[in-house]
Design an enzyme around this catalytic site. Structure first.
Site: not given
Ligand SMILES: Cc1ncc(COP(=O)(O)O)c(C=O)c1O
Length: 409
Positions: A200-204
């Site tokens: 997901h875009p907030v992940k690393t």
């Protein structure tokens, strides 16, 4: 020329993707090619990911939730079974067990780290057994990118004949120190059945949406591959209806496939895989940048203790997904909603990770109200501050200055 209005500094969300021209080129190359899905880029991403974490198999899927669901299916979880899940996590860790009809045995966490420890898991197992459930698995969450104590949990799992599904959705690129002091990538599955990741875009690293399950177990890998695409089997050795499967010459019919049980369409597309693969190449840089910012936050926030202190640390080498501070929001004049609003007014985003899942109406109705004081203590104090690779040192200082301003006010 007249000067324009003073521009306000950019808003800092708590997390966001870092996309560059290479990533865009990788995605457009797929768009110009023959395979938008079920093509070679997914396979390349799987191979690169397996190699990066040191696992035998990596199976790509649509998102981290699908990864967790596939892992629960691979363990053949059914009604009457239970999975131990720390209550401080995203909804998906618990919901994945419910998709299989299994119960969720919520475990407490350390209020300083947000992590489930061995004693927390043991207490949850005891509650589950008292309820008549058959505990089948532990699902530790590597919260914020820091590793749960996998050795201690794996000892417990081995002693009790349980599987471990690591929820590593926060921990792409994290490493843990094992008991012997060796540094091991999260996802290597040296002490677990499977590890599940999210892009997901907030992940690393980001794929838009995307997930991966790693395992060293060939049978689990076969199950994951089958269920990620409708439960379809194309391996002639596994065909059950020999008459329908094989022609007069003894060869498998070229159109033939079988479905022993329904799976899902949880496939990752080649478009998403291209972005994930391109991002994987930058993972080390992202992890280093996140670590630098965490060190800067720690240093700059130190004078604000005891009002604000960073959450506890579990060791190893985390790929920090979140930077969480603990604040005594119960103290007069420190209401969390007001603090978040004041930060927002200064262009600083923040978020709460997480509302303990056992408090969700669905789970409260199913299991009644549980007493998990560590999870509640964590929830009452936690606040995630902006952390993403494109932030500058100046941005970190701006967040700290905003907090300082609040404390002085
Ligand atoms: C701990 C945890 N588990 C599972 C998930 C689910 O991942 P996804 O959003 O890719 O479905 C997330 C994502 O938010 C998560 O943070």
């Amino acid at each position: 020329m007249a000067a324009g209005p003073p521009s306000s500094p950019p808003y800092l969300p708590y997390g966001r993707q870092a996309i560059d021209e290479d990533d865009i080129a990788a995605v457009t190359a797929v768009l110009r090619g023959d395979w938008l899905t079920q093509g070679p880029t997914v396979t390349r991403f799987e191979h690169a990911f397996a190699e990066a974490v040191g696992a035998r198999h990596a199976i790509a899927c649509a998102n981290g939730t699908a990864a967790l669901h596939l892992a629960c299916m691979a363990l053949d979880l059914h009604p009457g079974d239970a999975v131990v899940v720390p209550s401080v996590t995203f909804l998906a860790t618990a919901n994945a067990a419910r998709y299989c009809g299994a119960e969720v045995a919520f475990a407490d966490v350390d209020p300083e780290t947000g992590l489930m420890g061995r004693a927390d898991a043991e207490a949850a197992i005891a509650r589950a057994e008292a309820a008549g459930w058959r505990v089948r698995a532990l699902a530790p969450v590597h919260f914020a990118g820091q590793a749960a104590d996998l050795d201690a949990l794996a000892d417990l799992a081995e002693a009790r004949g349980l599987a471990i599904i690591e929820d590593a959705c926060h921990a792409v690129g994290s490493r843990r120190a094992n008991r012997a002091g060796a540094s091991i990538a999260i996802g290597a599955c040296d002490r677990s059945a499977m590890a599940c990741f999210s892009f997901h875009p907030v992940k690393t690293i980001a794929a838009g949406e995307g997930g991966m399950v790693t395992t060293n177990d060939d049978a689990l890998a076969r199950s994951l591959r089958r269920d990620v695409s409708h439960g379809m089997v194309r391996d002639p050795a596994a065909f059950q209806d020999r008459k329908a499967a094989f022609g007069a010459d003894g060869g498998a019919n070229p159109w033939y496939y079988e479905m022993p049980a329904p799976g899902y369409n949880y496939r990752l597309t080649d478009i998403h895989a291209a972005l994930g693969l391109s991002q994987l190449g930058k993972l080390d840089r992202f992890v280093r940048r996140r670590a630098d910012m965490v060190a800067r936050y720690d240093e700059r926030l130190a004078p604000l203790a005891p009002f604000i202190r960073h959450a506890g640390r579990s060791g190893g080498k985390p790929a920090w997904h979140l930077y969480v501070v603990l604040i005594d929001f119960a103290a007069p004049g420190r209401d969390r909603a007001a603090v978040m609003a004041a930060l927002k007014a200064q262009g600083v985003g923040s978020q709460v990770h997480y509302i303990p899942v056992h408090h969700q109406p669905y789970y409260r109705e199913r299991y009644g109200s549980l007493d998990l004081p560590g999870a509640d203590g964590w929830y009452q104090a936690c606040l995630s501050l902006p952390l993403f690779p494109a932030m500058t040192d100046g941005d970190v200082d701006r967040v700290v200055a905003a907090l300082e301003h609040l404390i002085k006010a």
